[in-house]
Design a protein around this motif. Sequence first.
Motif, short mmCIF file in Angstrom:
data_model
loop_
_atom_site.label_atom_id
_atom_site.label_comp_id
_atom_site.label_asym_id
_atom_site.label_seq_id
_atom_site.Cartn_x
_atom_site.Cartn_y
_atom_site.Cartn_z
N GLY A 1 3.14 4.19 -0.47
CA GLY A 1 2.03 4.30 0.47
C GLY A 1 2.03 5.64 1.16
O GLY A 1 2.98 6.40 1.00
N PRO A 2 1.02 5.98 1.92
CA PRO A 2 -0.22 5.23 2.16
C PRO A 2 -1.16 5.28 0.96
O PRO A 2 -0.95 6.08 0.04
CB PRO A 2 -0.82 5.96 3.36
CG PRO A 2 -0.37 7.37 3.20
CD PRO A 2 1.02 7.28 2.62
N ALA A 3 -2.21 4.46 0.99
CA ALA A 3 -3.12 4.36 -0.15
C ALA A 3 -3.96 5.62 -0.33
O ALA A 3 -4.38 5.93 -1.44
CB ALA A 3 -4.02 3.15 0.00
N LEU A 4 -4.23 6.34 0.75
CA LEU A 4 -5.10 7.51 0.67
C LEU A 4 -4.28 8.78 0.50
O LEU A 4 -3.44 9.12 1.35
CB LEU A 4 -5.97 7.62 1.93
CG LEU A 4 -7.16 8.56 1.83
CD1 LEU A 4 -8.16 8.08 0.78
CD2 LEU A 4 -7.84 8.70 3.18
N ARG A 5 -4.50 9.48 -0.61
CA ARG A 5 -3.83 10.76 -0.89
C ARG A 5 -4.80 11.88 -0.54
O ARG A 5 -5.93 11.89 -1.03
CB ARG A 5 -3.45 10.88 -2.38
CG ARG A 5 -2.76 9.64 -2.96
CD ARG A 5 -1.38 9.42 -2.34
NE ARG A 5 -0.61 8.50 -3.16
CZ ARG A 5 -0.01 7.42 -2.69
NH1 ARG A 5 -0.10 7.11 -1.41
NH2 ARG A 5 0.70 6.65 -3.49
N ILE B 1 -5.78 5.20 -3.95
CA ILE B 1 -5.09 4.67 -5.13
C ILE B 1 -5.21 3.16 -5.27
O ILE B 1 -4.66 2.58 -6.22
CB ILE B 1 -3.59 5.05 -5.12
CG1 ILE B 1 -2.87 4.41 -3.92
CG2 ILE B 1 -3.42 6.55 -5.15
CD1 ILE B 1 -1.37 4.31 -4.07
N THR B 2 -5.93 2.51 -4.38
CA THR B 2 -6.06 1.05 -4.44
C THR B 2 -6.55 0.64 -5.83
O THR B 2 -7.59 1.12 -6.30
CB THR B 2 -7.03 0.55 -3.37
OG1 THR B 2 -6.55 0.96 -2.08
CG2 THR B 2 -7.14 -0.97 -3.39
N GLY B 3 -5.79 -0.25 -6.49
CA GLY B 3 -6.16 -0.75 -7.81
C GLY B 3 -5.81 0.17 -8.96
O GLY B 3 -6.05 -0.17 -10.13
N ALA C 1 6.70 11.17 -0.45
CA ALA C 1 6.96 11.53 -1.85
C ALA C 1 5.84 11.11 -2.80
O ALA C 1 6.00 11.22 -4.01
CB ALA C 1 8.27 10.88 -2.28
N TYR C 2 4.71 10.63 -2.29
CA TYR C 2 3.63 10.15 -3.14
C TYR C 2 2.35 10.89 -2.75
O TYR C 2 1.78 10.63 -1.69
CB TYR C 2 3.45 8.64 -2.99
CG TYR C 2 4.74 7.88 -3.15
CD1 TYR C 2 5.26 7.63 -4.42
CD2 TYR C 2 5.44 7.43 -2.03
CE1 TYR C 2 6.46 6.95 -4.57
CE2 TYR C 2 6.64 6.75 -2.18
CZ TYR C 2 7.15 6.51 -3.45
OH TYR C 2 8.33 5.84 -3.59
#
Length: 196
Positions: free
Chosen positions: A121-125, A143-145, A178-179
């Motif tokens: 996470g978080p979902a928003l990059r 990145i949801t889904g 790290a994402y």
Amino acid sequence: MPFSRTPVAALLVAAITALAAPAQAAGGHRALSHFDDGSFETPKAPANAFTSLTAGQTLGPWTVDAGSVDLIGAGFWQAAEGDQSLDLNGSTSGTVTQSFTTVAGTTYSVTYALAGNPEGGPALRTGRALIDGQDFQDFSFDITGRTKAAMGYVGHQFSFVAQGPSTTLSFTSTVAGAYGPVIDNVQVKECKPCCG
């Protein structure tokens, strides 16, 4: 006195050889060239794995300017083009840059494919694209889904007017951890004409 072609031929060969010789910048460094390797194919990262790079290291014509990034190898997740892609976050948010020749006053179009590391996470990059250090486009990817097999790349585009004989394009992550956002298939082309 008969005409001799030998000196003329020798001069032509010398001239052609001189023109074909690679240009060298002052000090023997490699001269700037046209934009290259927007798909991050060089160097090769291990298949089904990634290589982490930190500030000062290079990926072909790209330089890691800050933080760290992950060069994603073939098979680790879906690439937009070619075999590899770039996560703008290694252990932390990173920045990559590439300088290339331009013609002052000429308009260029930048296109790239954007996705996000589907793990963590978080979902928003989030991140931004910069020209000569100035913010030209903020971007975000949810990145949801999304999965490694279905990254869901989205095309982005912006244009700029070159200010001099060289221009520096940068991509930087604005999300911690790290994402990060993932970029691939970066292209820079002279606009003839430019749209957008």
